[in-house]
Design a protein around this motif. Sequence first.
Motif, mmCIF file in Angstrom:
data_model
loop_
_atom_site.group_PDB
_atom_site.id
_atom_site.type_symbol
_atom_site.label_atom_id
_atom_site.label_comp_id
_atom_site.label_asym_id
_atom_site.label_seq_id
_atom_site.Cartn_x
_atom_site.Cartn_y
_atom_site.Cartn_z
ATOM 1 N N ASP A 177 -58.601 4.824 -34.082
ATOM 2 C CA ASP A 177 -58.791 5.600 -32.928
ATOM 3 C C ASP A 177 -57.165 6.488 -33.043
ATOM 4 N N PRO A 178 -57.388 7.457 -33.498
ATOM 5 C CA PRO A 178 -56.143 8.416 -33.640
ATOM 6 C C PRO A 178 -55.218 8.640 -32.418
ATOM 7 N N ASP A 179 -55.977 8.371 -31.446
ATOM 8 C CA ASP A 179 -55.445 8.872 -29.876
ATOM 9 C C ASP A 179 -54.874 7.682 -29.236
ATOM 10 N N LEU A 180 -55.054 6.345 -29.822
ATOM 11 C CA LEU A 180 -54.742 5.233 -29.023
ATOM 12 C C LEU A 180 -53.330 5.236 -28.666
ATOM 13 N N TRP A 181 -52.401 5.870 -29.400
ATOM 14 C CA TRP A 181 -50.963 5.771 -28.929
ATOM 15 C C TRP A 181 -50.874 6.371 -27.667
ATOM 16 N N ARG A 182 -51.981 7.322 -27.030
ATOM 17 C CA ARG A 182 -51.704 7.631 -25.734
ATOM 18 C C ARG A 182 -51.873 6.461 -24.593
ATOM 19 N N ARG A 183 -52.680 5.339 -24.957
ATOM 20 C CA ARG A 183 -52.653 4.369 -24.111
ATOM 21 C C ARG A 183 -51.269 3.455 -24.129
ATOM 22 N N SER A 184 -50.888 3.355 -25.088
ATOM 23 C CA SER A 184 -49.517 2.705 -25.387
ATOM 24 C C SER A 184 -48.302 3.428 -24.804
ATOM 25 N N LEU A 185 -48.286 4.896 -24.832
ATOM 26 C CA LEU A 185 -47.260 5.427 -24.358
ATOM 27 C C LEU A 185 -47.340 5.522 -22.780
ATOM 28 N N GLY A 186 -48.567 5.493 -22.039
ATOM 29 C CA GLY A 186 -48.647 5.289 -20.733
ATOM 30 C C GLY A 186 -48.221 4.251 -19.884
ATOM 31 N N MET A 187 -48.775 2.983 -20.819
ATOM 32 C CA MET A 187 -48.006 1.684 -20.336
ATOM 33 C C MET A 187 -46.464 1.791 -20.682
ATOM 34 N N LEU A 188 -46.156 2.144 -21.522
ATOM 35 C CA LEU A 188 -44.558 2.470 -21.941
ATOM 36 C C LEU A 188 -43.791 3.135 -20.762
ATOM 37 N N LEU A 189 -44.281 4.151 -20.400
ATOM 38 C CA LEU A 189 -43.866 5.108 -19.314
ATOM 39 C C LEU A 189 -43.819 4.289 -17.819
ATOM 40 N N ASP A 190 -44.697 3.668 -17.859
ATOM 41 C CA ASP A 190 -45.045 2.823 -16.479
ATOM 42 C C ASP A 190 -43.757 1.722 -16.411
ATOM 43 N N GLY A 191 -43.421 1.400 -17.420
ATOM 44 C CA GLY A 191 -42.367 0.157 -17.697
ATOM 45 C C GLY A 191 -40.892 0.895 -17.469
ATOM 46 N N LEU A 192 -40.948 2.277 -17.795
ATOM 47 C CA LEU A 192 -39.546 2.869 -17.626
ATOM 48 C C LEU A 192 -39.191 3.192 -16.164
ATOM 49 N N ARG A 193 -40.087 3.075 -15.163
ATOM 50 C CA ARG A 193 -39.866 3.437 -13.933
ATOM 51 C C ARG A 193 -38.907 2.771 -13.383
ATOM 52 N N ALA A 194 -37.962 3.201 -12.533
ATOM 53 C CA ALA A 194 -37.038 2.310 -11.766
ATOM 54 C C ALA A 194 -37.684 1.496 -11.017
ATOM 55 N N GLU A 195 -38.508 1.870 -10.357
ATOM 56 C CA GLU A 195 -39.372 0.897 -9.239
ATOM 57 C C GLU A 195 -40.736 0.823 -9.864
ATOM 58 N N PRO A 196 -41.163 -0.441 -9.865
ATOM 59 C CA PRO A 196 -42.686 -0.509 -10.107
ATOM 60 C C PRO A 196 -43.528 0.041 -8.971
ATOM 61 N N GLY A 197 -44.613 0.829 -9.502
ATOM 62 C CA GLY A 197 -45.399 1.516 -8.786
ATOM 63 C C GLY A 197 -46.932 1.185 -9.031
ATOM 64 N N LYS A 198 -47.721 2.049 -8.477
ATOM 65 C CA LYS A 198 -49.241 1.868 -8.902
ATOM 66 C C LYS A 198 -49.123 2.219 -10.537
ATOM 67 N N PRO A 199 -49.916 1.173 -11.168
ATOM 68 C CA PRO A 199 -49.882 1.734 -12.643
ATOM 69 C C PRO A 199 -50.861 2.923 -12.680
#
Length: 221
Positions: A177-199
């Motif tokens: 799946d050449p586009d699977l990196w999009r899933r990983s980056l989405g999770m990574l950006l959620d983890g970079l938030r200063a305050e956890p929010g809705k995923p």
Amino acid sequence: MTRDAGPAAPARPLRRDAELNRRRILASAREVFGQRGLDATLDDIAHHAGLGVGTVYRRFPSKEHLVEAMFAERMEEIGDLAVEALKAADPWQAFVDFTWKAAEMHSADRGLREIMLSNKFGHEHVAEEKARMVPLITQLVERAQASGGLRADFAPSDMALVHMMVGSVVEFTCAVDPDLWRRSLGMLLDGLRAEPGKPSELPRPPLDEQEIDRAMSCWRP
């Protein structure tokens, strides 16, 4: 007393066939470097372009010359993305948008990923564009942190590691799946938030066990 020679004569434009060959070499280099990375040689590029090796060496005496011609403009495009992102009103969204757009460029071009994360090639114009990006990315990070969107311990230098992680996912899953990196980056950006929010909603589904096995069988460290 020596006479002033006057202004230097302008460089003579390439003959039409020479210019066509130059464009052909650059198009070939984009494909070969994009697929195989910077380990590809000028001989590989000449073969892909259907040209004699001598023709390539006449236009580009070394791989360094070709890398400069290929990637300085690509690096400039990434810098321009950062400049554009800094105009956005929402600093966190500006950070996110830049990260996504830069990752899209990297994911499609192995050579670009390698030139971004290595100093083996590109010691002139590419290096200038890298230096130009440092203050731009620093501003993006600091604005996002000041707004309360980005966690305070994220450093501008961490951006390179974000793209290294994305590149690793691209290389591991490209046959599945050449586009699977999009899933990983989405999770990574959620983890970079200063305050956890809705995923955020992830743009790709996870791999199943068979797909993981397939990726493992295709991957070469």
